[in-house]
Design an enzyme around this catalytic site. Structure first.
Site, mmCIF file in Angstrom:
data_model
loop_
_atom_site.group_PDB
_atom_site.id
_atom_site.type_symbol
_atom_site.label_atom_id
_atom_site.label_comp_id
_atom_site.label_asym_id
_atom_site.label_seq_id
_atom_site.Cartn_x
_atom_site.Cartn_y
_atom_site.Cartn_z
ATOM 1 N N PRO A 101 71.248 59.468 23.353
ATOM 2 C CA PRO A 101 71.053 58.062 22.984
ATOM 3 C C PRO A 101 69.913 57.893 21.980
ATOM 4 C CG PRO A 101 70.663 58.411 25.341
ATOM 5 C CD PRO A 101 71.020 59.730 24.767
ATOM 6 N N GLY A 105 63.602 58.149 23.614
ATOM 7 C CA GLY A 105 62.682 59.208 24.039
ATOM 8 C C GLY A 105 63.382 60.513 24.377
ATOM 9 N N LEU A 106 64.661 60.639 24.031
ATOM 10 C CA LEU A 106 65.377 61.883 24.343
ATOM 11 C C LEU A 106 65.509 62.796 23.120
ATOM 12 C CD1 LEU A 106 68.168 60.652 26.793
ATOM 13 C CD2 LEU A 106 66.207 62.066 27.336
ATOM 14 N N GLY A 107 64.792 62.466 22.062
ATOM 15 C CA GLY A 107 64.737 63.371 20.913
ATOM 16 C C GLY A 107 65.991 63.356 20.058
ATOM 17 N N SER A 108 66.641 62.182 19.939
ATOM 18 C CA SER A 108 67.920 62.141 19.218
ATOM 19 C C SER A 108 67.792 62.624 17.776
ATOM 20 C CB SER A 108 68.509 60.736 19.248
ATOM 21 O OG SER A 108 67.614 59.816 18.680
ATOM 22 N N SER A 109 66.732 62.221 17.081
ATOM 23 C CA SER A 109 66.622 62.609 15.668
ATOM 24 C C SER A 109 66.417 64.113 15.530
ATOM 25 C CB SER A 109 65.487 61.845 14.981
ATOM 26 O OG SER A 109 64.274 62.044 15.676
ATOM 27 N N ALA A 110 65.556 64.688 16.376
ATOM 28 C CA ALA A 110 65.315 66.135 16.288
ATOM 29 C C ALA A 110 66.565 66.917 16.690
ATOM 30 C CB ALA A 110 64.137 66.528 17.172
ATOM 31 N N ALA A 111 67.331 66.380 17.653
ATOM 32 C CA ALA A 111 68.542 67.075 18.095
ATOM 33 C C ALA A 111 69.583 67.108 16.974
ATOM 34 C CB ALA A 111 69.116 66.391 19.335
ATOM 35 N N ASP A 152 58.869 67.369 19.799
ATOM 36 C CA ASP A 152 60.329 67.202 19.937
ATOM 37 C C ASP A 152 61.077 68.342 19.242
ATOM 38 O OD1 ASP A 152 59.506 64.819 21.013
ATOM 39 O OD2 ASP A 152 60.975 63.582 19.967
HETATM 40 C C1 MEV Z 1 57.459 61.072 21.492
HETATM 41 O O1 MEV Z 1 58.581 61.776 22.016
HETATM 42 C C2 MEV Z 1 56.172 61.664 21.998
HETATM 43 C C3 MEV Z 1 54.888 61.083 21.425
HETATM 44 O O2 MEV Z 1 53.821 61.824 22.026
HETATM 45 C C4 MEV Z 1 54.831 61.183 19.925
HETATM 46 C C5 MEV Z 1 54.682 62.607 19.406
HETATM 47 O O3 MEV Z 1 54.336 63.510 20.158
HETATM 48 O O4 MEV Z 1 54.871 62.778 18.199
HETATM 49 C C6 MEV Z 1 54.717 59.627 21.832
#
Ligand code: MEV
Length: 313
Positions: A101, A105-111, A152
Site C-alpha cells: 500500500p 510506512g510499508l516502503g512502497s516506493s523503495a519496493a 527502507d
Molecule cells: C520512514 O519509513 C522512517 C523514517 O525514520 C524516515 C527515514 O528513516 O528516512 C521516519
C-alpha cells in the site's frame, strides 16, 4: 521477458531518530510485494514505463520528465541502465505492479524501485549485489522523501532483518527465535517527507529536547537488538510501548494510532507502537499464536483498515 520482485518492510524500533544518526531495526514483510517486468519492444518505442496500479503509461523522453508521478520511476530506470552500462538506451517496456500500500510506512516506493533494478539487471544478465541495489534505490528515495535515512532501501534490498545506522555498513543480525507482529493499517496516508520535515523544524527550534528524545529511542533500539538476538521476544512489548510514547513526544503519533495501540494492548498484545513516519500509516503490535486472533479483531474493531500478521525470523 524478465521479472524482478521486492518485499515491503516495517520498522520495529527507531524511526525518526534514525534520521539523526541513532540506530533502527527494520524487517522485510513478504506478504506484500512489488514486481517489475521487462520486455523488449520494437526499437522506435524507446523506453516505456507502465505503472498498472497508478494507472499511467510514461514514455521516457530525451529530457528529464517534469511529470511528478513518473519522475521517480524514470529516474530509477535511467540510473540503473547507466550503472549497468547499457548504451545506447534500449527499447524496452517496464511494467510495474505492487500490492504494497502507498504512503503507509510499508516502503512502497523503495519496493517498486528495488523490483525495477532487479528486473533490469536480470534482463541484461548482469549480477548486482544487495548493497548496489540499495545504493541505486536510495537515489530515488531522495525524490520521494527529501532526506531519508536510507533504512527502507537497505532492508528491502537485503531482504533480512537489519540493524541500521545511517552512513554505516548494514548489519544483518540473527533473530534468536521467530516471533510475530500484527501490522495494522490506519487507512490514513502519511507523507514521510512532510512528517520528517516537521520533526526537523521542531528539532531546529529545540535541539536539546529532541536530541534527548532521540538518545532515549537509540537506547531502546540497542536493548531490543540484544533481546531479539537472544530469542527473548516476550520482553519486547514494554520497549515498543516506551518507543511509542517517545514518538508521541516527537509529535508524530495521532489519535487513530493511539487508539489502535490501546485496543491492541487491551486485547492481549505484549506492546504496540506506530511504525514508519507516523501521523497515519501503520501500527505494529507484538502478538503470539495465542493472542493474534483477538488482537487482530480488536484492531479491526478500533478502525484498522487491514491487519497482517507476520513472522519475524
Ligand atoms: C520512514 O519509513 C522512517 C523514517 O525514520 C524516515 C527515514 O528513516 O528516512 C521516519
Amino acid at each position: 521477458m524478465t521479472m524482478g520482485y521486492a518485499p515491503g518492510k516495517v520498522i520495529l524500533f527507531g524511526e525518526h531518530a534514525v534520521v539523526y544518526g541513532r540506530p533502527a531495526i527494520a524487517i522485510p514483510v513478504t506478504q506484500v510485494q512489488a514486481q517489475a517486468e521487462v520486455q523488449d519492444v520494437p526499437t522506435d518505442k524507446g523506453i516505456v514505463i507502465v505503472a498498472e496500479d497508478l494507472g499511467f503509461t510514461h514514455r521516457v523522453g530525451p529530457e528529464p520528465t517534469i511529470n511528478e508521478q513518473a519522475r521517480p520511476l524514470e529516474t530509477i530506470v535511467l540510473k540503473t541502465l547507466e550503472w549497468l552500462h547499457i548504451t545506447p538506451r534500449p527499447a524496452i517496456c517496464i511494467t510495474v505492479r505492487s500490492t504494497v500500500p502507498l504512503a503507509r510506512g510499508l516502503g512502497s516506493s523503495a519496493a517498486v524501485s528495488t523490483a525495477i533494478v532487479r528486473a533490469l539487471a536480470a534482463h541484461f544478465s548482469i549480477a548486482i549485489t544487495p548493497q548496489e541495489v540499495s545504493e541505486l534505490v536510495y537515489q530515488t528515495e531522495i525524490i520521494h522523501h527529501g532526506t531519508p535515512s536510507g533504512i527502507d532501501n537497505t532492508v528491502i534490498a537485503f531482504e533480512q532483518p537489519v540493524y541500521f545506522v545511517r552512513g554505516k555498513p548494514v548489519e544483518p543480525f540473527q533473530v534468536g527465535r521467530p516471533f510475530h507482529i500484527a501490522i495494522a493499517d490506519t487507512g490514513i496516508p502519511s507523507s514521510t517527507k512532510v512528517v520528517v520535515g516537521d520533526v526537523r523544524t521542531a528539532w531546529e527550534a529545540n535541539p536539546e529536547r529532541y536530541e534527548a528524545l532521540f538518545n532515549r529511542i537509540g537506547a531502546i533500539v540497542q536493548r531490543a537488538r540484544i533481546i531479539i538476538e537472544r530469542g527473548e521476544s516476550h520482553l519486547l512489548g514494554p520497549l515498543m510501548d516506551e518507543n511509542h510514547q517517545l514518538l508521541r513526544a516527537l509529535g508524530v503519533s495521532s489519535r487513530e494510532l493511539d487508539l489502535l495501540a490501546k485496543a491492541a494492548r487491551k486485547a492481549g498484545a505484549g506492546g504496540a507502537k506506530l511504525s514508519g513516519a507516523g501521523r497515519g500509516g501503520n501500527l505494529i503490535a507484538l502478538v503470539t499464536p495465542k493472542t493474534a486472533t483477538a488482537v487482530e479483531r480488536a484492531l479491526r474493531e478500533a478502525g484498522a483498515r487491514d491487519v497482517l500478521i507476520t513472522a519475524v525470523s
